[in-house]
Design an enzyme around this catalytic site. Structure first.
Site, mmCIF file in Angstrom:
data_model
loop_
_atom_site.group_PDB
_atom_site.id
_atom_site.type_symbol
_atom_site.label_atom_id
_atom_site.label_comp_id
_atom_site.label_asym_id
_atom_site.label_seq_id
_atom_site.Cartn_x
_atom_site.Cartn_y
_atom_site.Cartn_z
ATOM 1 N N LYS A 151 -0.507 -15.164 -4.410
ATOM 2 C CA LYS A 151 -0.567 -15.727 -3.057
ATOM 3 C C LYS A 151 -0.764 -17.240 -3.127
ATOM 4 O O LYS A 151 -1.269 -17.778 -4.115
ATOM 5 C CB LYS A 151 -1.707 -15.094 -2.263
ATOM 6 C CG LYS A 151 -1.477 -13.634 -1.916
ATOM 7 C CD LYS A 151 -2.574 -13.098 -0.997
ATOM 8 C CE LYS A 151 -2.309 -11.641 -0.628
ATOM 9 N NZ LYS A 151 -3.305 -11.115 0.341
ATOM 10 N N GLU A 183 -0.875 -12.704 10.204
ATOM 11 C CA GLU A 183 -2.035 -11.822 10.267
ATOM 12 C C GLU A 183 -3.300 -12.571 10.664
ATOM 13 O O GLU A 183 -4.165 -12.017 11.353
ATOM 14 C CB GLU A 183 -2.215 -11.155 8.903
ATOM 15 C CG GLU A 183 -3.446 -10.315 8.742
ATOM 16 C CD GLU A 183 -3.601 -9.768 7.328
ATOM 17 O OE1 GLU A 183 -4.629 -9.133 7.055
ATOM 18 O OE2 GLU A 183 -2.684 -9.987 6.490
ATOM 19 N N GLU A 226 -8.029 -3.162 -3.122
ATOM 20 C CA GLU A 226 -8.242 -2.523 -1.828
ATOM 21 C C GLU A 226 -7.978 -1.021 -1.872
ATOM 22 O O GLU A 226 -7.347 -0.438 -0.999
ATOM 23 C CB GLU A 226 -7.357 -3.190 -0.767
ATOM 24 C CG GLU A 226 -7.676 -4.668 -0.579
ATOM 25 C CD GLU A 226 -6.849 -5.322 0.503
ATOM 26 O OE1 GLU A 226 -7.413 -6.121 1.267
ATOM 27 O OE2 GLU A 226 -5.636 -5.041 0.581
ATOM 28 N N ASN A 261 0.889 -1.173 0.000
ATOM 29 C CA ASN A 261 0.000 0.000 0.000
ATOM 30 C C ASN A 261 0.924 1.220 0.000
ATOM 31 O O ASN A 261 1.225 1.813 1.028
ATOM 32 C CB ASN A 261 -0.920 -0.019 1.216
ATOM 33 C CG ASN A 261 -1.907 -1.169 1.145
ATOM 34 O OD1 ASN A 261 -2.441 -1.491 0.089
ATOM 35 N ND2 ASN A 261 -2.148 -1.815 2.269
ATOM 36 N N ASP A 285 -6.833 -15.040 1.170
ATOM 37 C CA ASP A 285 -5.934 -14.060 1.793
ATOM 38 C C ASP A 285 -5.171 -14.652 2.968
ATOM 39 O O ASP A 285 -5.464 -14.314 4.118
ATOM 40 C CB ASP A 285 -6.730 -12.833 2.249
ATOM 41 C CG ASP A 285 -5.847 -11.666 2.671
ATOM 42 O OD1 ASP A 285 -4.647 -11.687 2.367
ATOM 43 O OD2 ASP A 285 -6.370 -10.728 3.298
#
Length: 718
Positions: A376, A409, A307, A226, A381
């Site tokens: 990924k 996460e 996102e 990001n 996710d």
């Protein structure tokens, strides 16, 4: 011939000081270099008395310094200085440019630019270990391999090792922001102190580089996906240059994330359209500038149209058109562009599992040669368990690189023991059946789409300013395991865990066996108490800390856990067969056929692909509801066994680290019970089934668990 080599080499170094180690707080990671037992020391000391470095080049100097540090720590002071290796035996570090051709020719084709050979030889009857490489970085990797053999108690009297990495690009992705906040970071602030750079280079940067080189990592992406365009400003490039200077001797290139809209934010343009000539010219000039400052800059990583991040779709362009614009600017400098395939959109009603495949698979063969599409391991996710991503095997003309998440996460942050080696091995061993049987994900990653094409693996780093680097002692194992799998995707999770345990906790057999047993069962324990039987994304939203299977009020449907479980009076699970979203059609027919049938789909993926009645009879003979409850309890019980195992090691492990792990396991057990109770309370409110005999009800009612909020959980995005 070897005597001739000795005449060529002029730098003779000896060691005499023990390793100046830190306290046992975890700072030294797996590079502790603790004293060997007396019997082992006596056995290896003669061959390890002296070493010779082939040149004074920085990487060879780093290799020599590491060898000196390691041997000093393991052997202590050794008498006799300035002796020649042909007089006393020792370790010889050499590259093929300083090696007689007939000695080196045997290994040249196999070791490439980053590989090495390690052999036990005799010079004038004296035991000698030769570490041979084509390039300096290979010699460095060879030194770390030899030190690992010593740390893990391996015999070194008859070495004949040839090893080289199977992937070219082996990078850590740091989700670090310029204000030092780490998104999904659970180990303190970012290591990179941008305010003090470039004039102050924290010595910890060198230790970071040493640790990465020890496991073969050759690149680091310094900034968050990001992205903030400011990292491309001239003043920040000077700071990046300073880090590159520290990392360079250890074979590590720096990479940066590029914000797609940077031409607007930094360049004052009105558009970031990748087909606009001004935009293309701006990026070319910026990338030329970067290479002027950092000649060995690795390249860029881009997250686009995901996102909320800007990207080519904002201008009705494809991912290939956006990636190729940047790749063209990088190509003259031999730079790599890593383009993430993690995309999903709120306005897209398609199953989130399908969106990346739908956007990227039609672009197969349309990306430039220096583009690596970063995929990924699973399509959602970084969940505790996912089936392998359907893009693997579906883009045969496009280089794909794996993206694993080292930071946990979705697996309990730093306080839950969850060794991810078993997860990654599961993904890498998966057979895509594309183009046929035996086409594992690992093999696809290792096989260049064209001769010389890039291959790679990326890991989202779990590193921060905590003294133990990763927030917990056991999370260091995931950093270590990532490097080992990036070097060799066919590696085994058990063997990796065993090496790490021996180097980190001591080479005592009982200790290693216990630690490895804990590690190898830990990830399955987390799956059981969080997302058993193929459930996924049941975490509380935003921070992803703790359970939230009831959450249903977020504006984007795929942000809500109820979107994935689809629990209803008639059953639970997401139907991805033809009768549902048909996500199974994205896999090869052999895979889809197995997972499509309730008779052949593994229990571990059942609810990922099927909506199943609560009273459905499982392979065990129990109902789905009973099996679900039993799995939740199995997860909690597994943590209790880890607590007991660890308690048994109190006398074998240093007190400071032992106490921290004990306390973290207590946190994990308490939170596993929270997960178990909250999940059962919610799903029982829908299934209306009694608990199976012998399984206790939740400690509180459902409203109690729904009322729990943790707004300040660490690692959230900004």
């Amino acid at each position: 011939m070897l005597r001739k080599l000795l005449a060529i080499l002029s730098a003779f170094l000896c060691f005499g000081l023990a390793n100046q180690g830190h306290a046992e707080d975890g700072y030294d990671l797996w590079l502790r270099y603790q004293p060997l037992e007396s019997a082992t020391k006596a056995r290896v000391a003669p061959v390890l008395r002296y070493f010779v470095a082939s040149t004074d080049r920085p990487t060879i100097a780093a290799a020599a310094a590491e060898l000196k540090r390691g041997l000093g720590g393991m052997l202590g002071a050794v008498p006799g200085q300035h002796a020649r290796v042909d007089e006393a035996g020792g370790i010889l570090i050499a590259t093929t440019d300083a090696m007689p051709l007939d000695v080196a020719a045997r290994d040249l084709p196999r070791i490439g630019d980053e590989g090495y050979a390690i052999r036990t030889l005799a010079i004038e009857g004296k035991p000698t270990i030769l570490i041979l490489a084509n390039k300096d970085v290979g010699a460095l990797y060879g030194v770390f391999r030899l030190l690992k053999l010593l740390q893990t108690g391996q015999a070194i009297d008859r070495l004949d090792i040839v090893d080289a990495p199977k992937l070219k690009v082996r990078v850590l992705n740091h989700w670090d922001n310029l204000d030092r906040h780490v998104e999904r970071g659970y180990a303190g602030q970012s290591l990179w102190d941008w305010q003090k750079l470039p004039l102050y280079k924290d010595p910890r940067y060198t230790d970071y580089a040493r640790a990465n080189a020890s496991i073969g990592i050759n690149g680091t992406v310094l900034t968050n996906v990001n992205a903030n365009a400011d990292i491309l400003r001239p003043d920040y490039l000077q700071k990046v240059k300073a880090l590159a200077e520290v990392f360079r001797p250890y074979g590590i290139r720096v990479y940066l994330t590029a914000r797609f809209s940077a031409p607007i934010e930094l360049g004052g343009l009105k558009t970031a359209d990748p087909l606009d000539p001004q935009v293309r010219a701006w990026w070319k000039a910026k990338i030329d500038e970067i290479y002027t400052v950092i000649p060995d800059f690795g390249g860029l990583l881009v997250k686009a149209n995901s996102e909320g991040q800007p990207g080519p779709a904002d201008y009705k362009r494809t991912h290939a058109e956006g990636a190729n614009m940047l790749a063209d600017a990088l190509a003259p400098h031999h730079g790599i562009l890593m383009w993430r395939a993690f995309v999903y959109a709120a306005e897209n009603a398609e199953d989130r599992h399908k969106q990346a495949y739908t956007e990227f698979q039609p672009l197969d063969g349309k990306f430039r040669d220096n583009v690596l599409v970063q995929v990924k391991n699973g399509a959602i996710d970084f969940q505790p368990r996912e089936p392998f991503h359907p893009l693997f095997g579906a883009m045969p003309r496009t280089p794909l690189m794996m993206e694993f998440q080292i930071t946990k996460e979705y697996l309990g942050f730093a306080t839950h023991l969850a060794y991810l080696g078993t997860m990654w091995e599961e993904a890498l061993e998966a057979d895509t059946f594309r183009p046929g049987k035996g086409s594992t994900v690992a093999k696809l990653l290792e096989t260049p789409v064209d001769p010389g094409a890039a291959t790679g693996m990326a890991g989202v780093a779990n590193i921060g300013t905590d003294r133990n680097w990763s927030g917990s002692q056991f999370d260091q194992a995931n950093w270590y395991a990532f490097g080992r799998f990036a070097w060799n995707p066919d590696a085994g999770a058990d063997a990796i865990a065993r090496d790490w345990a021996a180097m980190t906790w001591g080479n005592d057999g009982a200790t290693v066996d216990t630690v490895v047993r804990m590690m190898m069962g830990s990830r399955e324990a987390v799956v059981n108490y969080m997302t058993p039987l193929g459930l996924t994304h049941q975490m509380a939203t935003g921070h992803h800390y703790g359970p939230g299977p009831w959450v249903a009020d977020l504006k984007r449907p795929e942000w809500n856990p109820v979107y994935y479980a689809r629990a209803a009076p008639d059953g639970i699970g997401f139907d991805r067969t033809k009768a549902g979203s048909d996500a199974l059609s994205q896999y090869a027919p052999q895979v889809a056929k197995r997972w499509d049938s309730l008779k052949t789909v593994p229990d571990a993926l059942l609810l990922w692909f099927h909506h199943v009645p609560w009273d459905y009879r499982m392979q065990s003979g129990r109902t789905l509801w009973d099996e679900l409850v039993i799995h939740y309890d199995a997860g909690v019980d597994a943590v209790a066994r880890m607590q007991a195992d660890w308690a048994g090691l109190e006398a074998r492990v240093d007190p400071e680290r032992w106490a921290q792990v004990r306390d973290f396991l207590a946190i994990q057990h308490e939170e596993a019970m929270w997960w178990r109770d909250a999940s059962i309370a919610y799903f029982q409110s829908i299934s209306k089934r009694p608990l199976p005999e012998g399984h206790k009800p939740p400690a509180h009612d459902l409203d109690y668990y729904k009322a729990i909020t943790t707004p300040y959980a660490p690692g959230q995005g900004r």
